[in-house]
Design an enzyme around this catalytic site. Structure first.
Site, PDB file in Angstrom:
ATOM      1  N   GLU A   1     -11.681  -1.485  -3.627  1.00 15.35           N
ATOM      2  CA  GLU A   1     -10.452  -0.466  -2.429  1.00 15.35           C
ATOM      3  C   GLU A   1     -10.029   0.342  -3.033  1.00 15.35           C
ATOM      4  OE1 GLU A   1      -9.245  -3.441   0.242  1.00 15.35           O
ATOM      5  OE2 GLU A   1      -8.306  -4.013  -1.274  1.00 15.35           O
TER       6      GLU A   1
ATOM      7  N   ASP B   1       0.900  -1.266  -0.145  1.00 13.97           N
ATOM      8  CA  ASP B   1       0.193   0.072   0.087  1.00 13.97           C
ATOM      9  C   ASP B   1       0.496   1.032   0.152  1.00 13.97           C
ATOM     10  OD1 ASP B   1      -1.695  -2.009   0.511  1.00 13.97           O
ATOM     11  OD2 ASP B   1      -1.783  -1.779   2.513  1.00 13.97           O
TER      12      ASP B   1
END
Length: 332
Positions: free
Chosen positions: A219, A37
């Site tokens: 997401e 991420d």
């Protein structure tokens, strides 16, 4: 004769392939794993990259890497020594700081981060700021600003995976979301980088309807503005499964920051559509949780993928973007 010609053609083709310059991804070196991420920003001549971290990881909470050339990366430590107390109290059992996003405005770097427990939407997004990313400066100090937005088990969204955007009118927004009913966006107070008091506005931008009321696998939103369009990048399917991860990145666009967003085929991102940007390769599986680095006229897609040749480790990947004549991103 035919066999000789075939061999010569094969040798010639290999020689031509060897002449091609290595891609940026091929040249990445240094501390590029584990990276999960990622978000990125540049101060002066230095690129700064932050990523998800767990309390038990050797790299710690919000690991911090730097590079002078986008190629060679060095781990510089972490932002937090422990999860802020307010976040521990808000989300009992949280063990990490996830999915950071960084932006610079009002003379400060604003680093957003998430705290949750896996599979739950009892989550919070927090904010920490700093005047500089130069550790040698007397102004260097991370200041925890506390809660930005939270979601509870009864909410239709999950307050993780945040991304800050300043639109063409100078308005500030926070885009976020993971599973549940998809990607949401909230207006922000530009003075604080947090939600306006007593402002309950929430916009739905993208979703992946699933059968039997199961949560849709969408997401990690990231938004940019380019040539009159807002682009919404999201990650589809599943991360966090090593080399079995099925993540991939899609994009849609809209003339209005609040939507509607559509893919290249005109189909709505609220209906689960979008245009694929990158999917997994034989070695690097499940590319996703993307950020965009904008440097002059060049845009880069910064993301992680799982290296099947190294036990599925999440690994930093960076690819230059070329924009097609009709305004869609293609990776170099």
């Amino acid at each position: 004769m035919g066999s000789t010609l075939g061999l010569s053609a094969g040798v010639w083709a290999k020689a031509r392939a060897d002449e091609r310059p290595a891609s940026l991804n091929d040249r990445l070196a240094g501390d590029i794993a584990p990276v999960h991420d990622p978000c990125i920003i540049k101060q002066g001549n230095t690129y700064h990259l932050f990523c998800t971290g767990q309390a038990h990881d050797p790299t710690g909470l919000l690991p911090w890497r730097t590079s002078q050339d986008l190629v060679n990366w060095k781990l510089q430590g972490r932002v937090f020594d422990e999860i802020p107390k307010w976040a521990q109290q808000a989300v009992p059992g949280t063990r990490g700081t996830w999915a950071p996003d960084i932006a610079y405005f009002n003379g400060q770097y604003h680093l957003y981060y998430s705290c949750s427990t896996f599979g739950s939407n009892h989550s919070v997004i927090g904010l920490v700021t700093n005047k500089t990313l130069d550790r040698t400066s007397r102004d260097f100090k991370w200041e925890d600003r506390g809660l930005v937005v939270k979601s509870e088990r009864g909410d239709d969204f999950n307050a993780i995976d945040s991304n800050h955007l300043i639109d063409r009118d100078g308005k500030h927004w926070l885009c976020l979301g993971s599973f549940w009913s998809g990607i949401k966006m909230f207006p922000l107070d530009p003075a604080t980088g947090k939600l306006f008091p007593n402002d309950s506005r929430k916009y739905s931008l993208a979703s992946r309807p699933a059968p039997e009321n199961a949560p849709g696998a969408i997401e990690a939103p990231f938004m940019i503005e380019r040539n009159g369009y807002y682009y919404l990048f999201t990650s589809f399917d599943y991360c966090c499964r090593g080399a079995s991860s099925s993540y991939y990145i899609v994009v849609g666009r809209s003339r209005d920051v609040t939507g509607p967003y559509v893919g290249r085929d005109g189909k709505s991102q609220m209906a689960g559509y979008g245009t694929a940007v990158i999917q997994g390769s034989r070695r690097f599986r499940g590319p996703g949780h993307q950020a965009i680095l904008r440097e002059g006229d060049r845009d880069y897609l910064v993301y992680h993928a799982y290296d099947a040749e190294h036990d599925g480790r999440p690994t930093l990947r960076i690819a230059p973007i070329e924009w097609t004549a009709d305004g869609w991103p293609s990776l170099v």
